[in-house]
Scaffold this motif. Structure first.
Motif, PDB file in Angstrom:
ATOM      1  N   MET A  10       0.932  -1.126   0.004  1.00  6.18           N
ATOM      2  CA  MET A  10       0.201  -0.038   0.060  1.00  6.18           C
ATOM      3  C   MET A  10       0.816   1.279   0.092  1.00  6.18           C
ATOM      4  N   PRO A  11       0.617   2.163  -1.035  1.00  6.12           N
ATOM      5  CA  PRO A  11       1.332   3.298  -0.874  1.00  6.12           C
ATOM      6  C   PRO A  11       0.887   4.210   0.311  1.00  6.12           C
ATOM      7  N   MET A  12       2.065   4.955   0.848  1.00  6.48           N
ATOM      8  CA  MET A  12       1.589   6.163   1.668  1.00  6.48           C
ATOM      9  C   MET A  12       2.783   7.173   1.096  1.00  6.48           C
ATOM     10  N   ILE A  13       1.760   8.382   0.932  1.00  7.23           N
ATOM     11  CA  ILE A  13       2.311   9.601   0.330  1.00  7.23           C
ATOM     12  C   ILE A  13       2.242  10.654   1.430  1.00  7.23           C
ATOM     13  N   ASP A  14       3.397  11.354   1.685  1.00  3.44           N
ATOM     14  CA  ASP A  14       3.643  12.431   2.583  1.00  3.44           C
ATOM     15  C   ASP A  14       3.667  13.628   1.676  1.00  3.44           C
ATOM     16  N   VAL A  15       2.796  14.605   1.921  1.00  3.81           N
ATOM     17  CA  VAL A  15       2.818  16.129   1.407  1.00  3.81           C
ATOM     18  C   VAL A  15       3.068  17.021   2.345  1.00  3.81           C
ATOM     19  N   HIS A  16       4.353  17.723   2.360  1.00  2.41           N
ATOM     20  CA  HIS A  16       4.789  18.493   3.343  1.00  2.41           C
ATOM     21  C   HIS A  16       4.632  20.135   2.783  1.00  2.41           C
ATOM     22  N   VAL A  17       3.860  20.881   3.457  1.00  2.00           N
ATOM     23  CA  VAL A  17       3.384  22.254   3.160  1.00  2.00           C
ATOM     24  C   VAL A  17       3.272  23.131   4.234  1.00  2.00           C
ATOM     25  N   ILE A  18       3.878  24.282   4.248  1.00  2.00           N
ATOM     26  CA  ILE A  18       3.870  25.365   5.233  1.00  2.00           C
ATOM     27  C   ILE A  18       2.553  25.474   5.787  1.00  2.00           C
ATOM     28  N   LYS A  19       2.461  25.564   7.119  1.00  2.00           N
ATOM     29  CA  LYS A  19       1.282  25.735   7.803  1.00  2.00           C
ATOM     30  C   LYS A  19       0.547  26.864   7.541  1.00  2.00           C
ATOM     31  N   GLY A  20      -0.593  27.135   7.475  1.00  2.00           N
ATOM     32  CA  GLY A  20      -1.203  28.452   7.019  1.00  2.00           C
ATOM     33  C   GLY A  20      -1.405  28.920   5.779  1.00  2.00           C
ATOM     34  N   VAL A  21      -0.808  28.016   4.776  1.00  2.00           N
ATOM     35  CA  VAL A  21      -0.969  28.120   3.272  1.00  2.00           C
ATOM     36  C   VAL A  21      -2.007  27.860   2.462  1.00  2.00           C
ATOM     37  N   PHE A  22      -2.423  26.764   2.862  1.00  2.00           N
ATOM     38  CA  PHE A  22      -3.615  25.774   2.128  1.00  2.00           C
ATOM     39  C   PHE A  22      -4.714  25.803   2.961  1.00  2.00           C
ATOM     40  N   SER A  23      -5.876  25.924   2.512  1.00  2.00           N
ATOM     41  CA  SER A  23      -7.128  25.790   3.186  1.00  2.00           C
ATOM     42  C   SER A  23      -7.553  24.346   3.300  1.00  2.00           C
ATOM     43  N   ALA A  24      -8.324  23.950   4.384  1.00  2.00           N
ATOM     44  CA  ALA A  24      -8.819  22.725   4.710  1.00  2.00           C
ATOM     45  C   ALA A  24      -9.414  22.041   3.200  1.00  2.00           C
ATOM     46  N   GLU A  25     -10.098  22.847   2.351  1.00  2.00           N
ATOM     47  CA  GLU A  25     -10.614  22.458   1.102  1.00  2.00           C
ATOM     48  C   GLU A  25      -9.632  22.040   0.141  1.00  2.00           C
ATOM     49  N   GLN A  26      -8.595  22.842   0.324  1.00  2.00           N
ATOM     50  CA  GLN A  26      -7.405  22.717  -0.752  1.00  2.00           C
ATOM     51  C   GLN A  26      -6.537  21.504  -0.483  1.00  2.00           C
ATOM     52  N   LYS A  27      -6.383  21.094   0.935  1.00  2.00           N
ATOM     53  CA  LYS A  27      -5.787  19.930   1.398  1.00  2.00           C
ATOM     54  C   LYS A  27      -6.703  18.808   1.011  1.00  2.00           C
ATOM     55  N   ARG A  28      -7.974  18.806   1.136  1.00  2.00           N
ATOM     56  CA  ARG A  28      -8.725  17.941   0.680  1.00  2.00           C
ATOM     57  C   ARG A  28      -8.639  17.517  -0.702  1.00  2.00           C
ATOM     58  N   ASP A  29      -8.598  18.653  -1.625  1.00  2.00           N
ATOM     59  CA  ASP A  29      -8.315  18.345  -3.020  1.00  2.00           C
ATOM     60  C   ASP A  29      -7.168  17.803  -3.317  1.00  2.00           C
ATOM     61  N   MET A  30      -6.044  17.980  -2.644  1.00  2.00           N
ATOM     62  CA  MET A  30      -4.754  17.505  -2.793  1.00  2.00           C
ATOM     63  C   MET A  30      -4.686  15.891  -2.461  1.00  2.00           C
ATOM     64  N   ILE A  31      -5.577  15.660  -1.384  1.00  2.00           N
ATOM     65  CA  ILE A  31      -5.560  14.367  -1.016  1.00  2.00           C
ATOM     66  C   ILE A  31      -6.293  13.191  -2.253  1.00  2.00           C
ATOM     67  N   GLU A  32      -7.429  13.728  -2.546  1.00  2.00           N
ATOM     68  CA  GLU A  32      -8.349  13.588  -3.665  1.00  2.00           C
ATOM     69  C   GLU A  32      -7.376  13.020  -5.060  1.00  2.00           C
ATOM     70  N   LYS A  33      -6.717  14.322  -5.312  1.00  2.00           N
ATOM     71  CA  LYS A  33      -6.059  14.135  -6.771  1.00  2.00           C
ATOM     72  C   LYS A  33      -4.958  13.383  -6.787  1.00  2.00           C
ATOM     73  N   ILE A  34      -4.018  13.203  -5.478  1.00  2.00           N
ATOM     74  CA  ILE A  34      -2.927  12.316  -5.303  1.00  2.00           C
ATOM     75  C   ILE A  34      -3.381  10.921  -5.452  1.00  2.00           C
ATOM     76  N   THR A  35      -4.663  10.629  -4.572  1.00  2.61           N
ATOM     77  CA  THR A  35      -5.216   9.347  -4.721  1.00  2.61           C
ATOM     78  C   THR A  35      -5.681   8.992  -6.279  1.00  2.61           C
ATOM     79  N   ASP A  36      -6.099   9.689  -6.738  1.00  3.21           N
ATOM     80  CA  ASP A  36      -6.577   9.598  -8.190  1.00  3.21           C
ATOM     81  C   ASP A  36      -5.395   9.129  -9.094  1.00  3.21           C
ATOM     82  N   THR A  37      -4.217   9.944  -8.819  1.00  7.53           N
ATOM     83  CA  THR A  37      -3.113   9.637  -9.730  1.00  7.53           C
ATOM     84  C   THR A  37      -2.694   8.214  -9.599  1.00  7.53           C
ATOM     85  N   MET A  38      -2.346   7.873  -8.061  1.00  6.82           N
ATOM     86  CA  MET A  38      -2.031   6.582  -7.998  1.00  6.82           C
ATOM     87  C   MET A  38      -2.856   5.509  -8.484  1.00  6.82           C
TER      88      MET A  38
END
Length: 73
Positions: free
Chosen positions: A1-29
């Motif tokens: 099973m893949p585990m992907i860690d995405v490192h971002v600077i705190k306070g830059v991305f909204s909760a919605e943007q982070k959900r979008d990242m998770i969805e799109k990264i999963t879709d890519t895999m």
């Protein structure tokens, strides 16, 4: 099973943007390895405190990142 860690600077991305990242990264895999991988793909968003991230030998902050994005701090 893949585990992907995405490192971002705190306070830059909204909760919605982070959900979008998770969805799109999963879709890519899934695009690469097939639908059966969806339920076992882990994506973690890891937030790094402002100023604890360095680029080019200097600390990089939330405001620096927002300036790159064209967002007022």
């Amino acid at each position: 099973m893949p585990m992907i860690d995405v490192h971002v600077i705190k306070g830059v991305f909204s909760a919605e943007q982070k959900r979008d990242m998770i969805e799109k990264i999963t879709d890519t895999m899934v695009d690469i390895e097939g639908e059966s991988l969806r339920e076992v793909t882990w994506v973690r968003i890891r937030e790094i405190n402002s100023g604890e991230w360095g680029i080019g030998g200097r600390p990089f902050s939330t405001d620096d990142m927002k300036a790159l994005q064209g967002i007022a701090g």
